[in-house]
Design an enzyme around this catalytic site. Sequence first.
Site, short mmCIF file in Angstrom:
data_model
loop_
_atom_site.label_atom_id
_atom_site.label_comp_id
_atom_site.label_asym_id
_atom_site.label_seq_id
_atom_site.Cartn_x
_atom_site.Cartn_y
_atom_site.Cartn_z
N ASP A 179 0.78 -1.24 0.00
CA ASP A 179 0.00 0.00 0.00
C ASP A 179 0.81 1.29 0.00
O ASP A 179 0.25 2.34 -0.26
CB ASP A 179 -0.96 0.00 1.19
CG ASP A 179 -2.11 0.98 1.02
OD1 ASP A 179 -2.41 1.34 -0.15
OD2 ASP A 179 -2.72 1.39 2.01
N HIS A 424 2.34 3.87 6.68
CA HIS A 424 2.19 4.65 5.45
C HIS A 424 0.98 5.58 5.44
O HIS A 424 0.73 6.24 4.42
CB HIS A 424 2.14 3.71 4.24
CG HIS A 424 1.03 2.71 4.29
ND1 HIS A 424 1.20 1.46 4.85
CD2 HIS A 424 -0.25 2.76 3.87
CE1 HIS A 424 0.09 0.78 4.76
NE2 HIS A 424 -0.82 1.56 4.16
#
Length: 990
Positions: A179, A424
């Site tokens: 991701d 993230h």
Amino acid sequence: MVLCRTVLYAVLITLPTVYQAFPYHKSIKEASCGYDACHETIPGMINVHMIPHSHDDVGWLKTVDQYYYGSKPSVRKAGVQYIIDTVITELQENPDRRFIYVETAFLWKWWLDHNESKQQQVIDLINSGQLEIVGGAWSMNDEAATHYQSTIDQFTWGLRKLNDTFGACGRPHVGWQIDPFGHSREMASLFSQFGYDGVFFARADYQDLKHRFDTKTTQMIWQGSSNLGTASRLFTVAFNGTYAPPSGFCFDINCEDEPIIDDINSPDYNVDSRIADFTAYIENYASHLQTEHVLVSMGEDFNYQDAATWFVNLDKLKKYINAKQEEGGRLNLLYSTPACYLKALNDANITWTVKEDDFFPYASDEHSYWTGYFVSRTTSKYFERQANNFLQVCKQLYALADVEEEYEEQLSNLREALGIMQHHDAITGTARQNVFEDYSRLIYEGFQHCGNITERALRKLSASDLPFVSCLLRNVSQCEPSEISDTFMVTVYNPLSHEVSYYVRLPVLGSAYSVRDASGNEQKVQLVPIPDPVQNLPERNSNATFEIVFLANNVPPLGFRSYYVAVVNSTDEEMWSVMESSNSSIGNDDLQALFNEDTGLLQSIMIDGEEMALQQNFHYYEGWVGNNSEPALRASGAYIFRPNGSSVAVSSAVDTKIFKGELVEEVHQTFTDWISQVTRVYKDKNYIELEWLVGPIPVDDGIGKEVITRVTTDLVNNNTFYTDSNGREMLKRVINFRPTWDLEVYEPISGNYYPITSKIVIEDVSKGLKLAILNDRAQGGSSLRTGEIEIMVHRRLLYDDGKGVGEALEDEAFGKGRIARGKHYLVVGPTEGSGNMSLAAQERLLAQEKLLSPWIFVTPLSMSFDEWTSYTTEFSGILQNIPQNVHILTLEPWKNNTVLLRLEHIFEKNEDLVLSDAAVVNLEELFTPFVVKSIRETTLAANQWLGEYDRLNWTDTSGISMDSWEVPNDIPNISLKPMQIRTFVVEVTR
């Protein structure tokens, strides 16, 4: 104080105490995991590796706890505890099934929440290979805004938990970075040094992916380092732009796709149509790959909360697809894992192309460049960098002072908070506002816990019971102990491996001060006015109008020096030490900054008597407004940087005040009522420091703004510049160019923005001159025109960019837009540098000093100077002078009377004629507080002994095979090559 001691050292094949660093929870002989647990494939068939998985963000739309417990279902119906619970049940139902898990932060939270019976079920599933850990770090980290030290730390902590709990079967074989919004080359290098066999990811530039699908190169060998040879290569698998299942085949309770209905008597029977659709998808996908193996990710964000809905349908899909083989069907479905898929590719024994650059910037369509998050929530990025600085101080002092075991949990608090912050959607600034408030809470609490450790350590080392206070608001010139005390102690701790001289700045209320070291030597002191915009900050709770400045000279490595500071009564104006000046330049004997007398802006610099044009100003881009219904209507937001036109200068003339003293000269500039800056030059430093203050960014006009600082020179850099990769190796960037495909540019500004973790550089080869700008946090920037560098410093936007967060990047505090304060460091000069050191070498050393800055502890005192000198006021943890190109990256308590030690060579090949050479360090003569009993080398993440594992070997299209990591036989006199990091578990006695 240097300790006299006898060093005991033994190289042991097996070390009974140290070996317990890698315990097995259950005998490996009882287990069949990893590659041994892979299902057989069928040659000649299209083998479809189904990967059941759940992507569990460690905070994003909800906080970490809200995601784990499943609270706030109106925001997102997601509960990680239920995912793990139900997956365990479903795996036990059928030994053919497989599942992977990634985020150790969540897995460990679940582990502590369950009894031994449940825990044993997980152990059995991991030992059988049904449940496989991939990634294994505390969180799935971002790769643009993260620093390599923090990345290594959070992998080390996550993998340690897995090792201690599950043994060898809990060790990941692959990275799973599905991701993050772009991928760094340094991350590939780190994975290779962790001992991983490959990495998998979903996101790559849409043009890059199309090119790779057309040329069958979505699977490749990635050269992780230009310094470490082919051992740093990593096999890499890029998905088709998503980690979701094929369209129509999501079987989660939150999905709306049809299940597979195999009752032939049901009017809703759909096996034939479902099998036909799936087969068509796979055959098309397989036509773009080099082998007969296809990976299909069966899962998405927070899937498998009711795992039966997935596994029942996957069982049917597998059953009916494979039944078609009797009729000539070409597909063979099998439950698999990323490691098993990688092993199948390796067994194919074919050659692969090599990639040598990185995957930045990432665009998901022609108007969606994910380069805004390089800067989003810039104050959070600074807080994370400060927390990493303090974590290293905390770990070092814990190990050096032999702090008691009962403090270990307090150390873990900051470790884990920073592990979460590498996620993230955390360090990137792309979570919701309330989630960031929770991230800040976790880090602040970690600071407090580690503060208890540093105070305990310093009390032991100083033989005192004094308090040692960290002033976390020094960034806004606020520090209660220095402001309310007429007498106080300043303790400067140096986390670097070499002596450092550091200018201490502390806010004070008095007008004259004396600063003495323990020998009674008076230090030069300068009082400098705190800029008016800083004094007026809404969050600042201080009456101080001045800062004292003094030089803490030659603070010992991994050690401290304390100073006695006292208010003195004096009417002598010399005690102020700084006077306002009308001169339009500041500087020292080697470097001067010249300002335009009419505009107040920086106009040039003088280096060794040679003048060079250099201007600096602030500009802003207007953020694009759109509803995100199509690429052309993409808005600028937390992820996406999409400016609406060229930048606008905030001011053509500024108000200035110039102050000069014996230690520092500085210019206070006011650009607007929301942007100001201090430009300063210290007397013995070879760089210009720019301390900027930006915010609240005005949006009353309905326009979001993205603020940059721009430096303009007469250097000719021919569309070429260089940025660091996660604070380590430098990468070449060329405007409107990518090394691996023919780029079409639709967004010429954001499409040329790159992450800057520590440094951006331009160079004029013909003149032999270069300019480097170093920063104090992760940012983004570029060199869009020759001779220019721009760095984005702050953003405030009014529209969401449609990438999932569902909020505009307003980033408010105290009821207004957030104010950010930070620093840039300009290093300019001949490429070959001055003296015996290249300019690149000077930049490397400066970057180290700014990353791990000396930490200031302030102690209110109610004692005389003579009483104070009865305490220990100086300490060094280093016994020998180690080479200047070597840095102790990690020193922390480990387990069973051991410490974890990492040493790194901080230079690249050819950066410096001398400092790029190999270096040697004697480990047995390295530290003062303890005696080395035994040493053993590990992989980078300290979860395997070096040499006791085999990585899969890959061959590129030119016939070059990947080297294994060398197992040097050089302990205790270890050698380090450029950019090499070596990790050791060291058994010690005190």
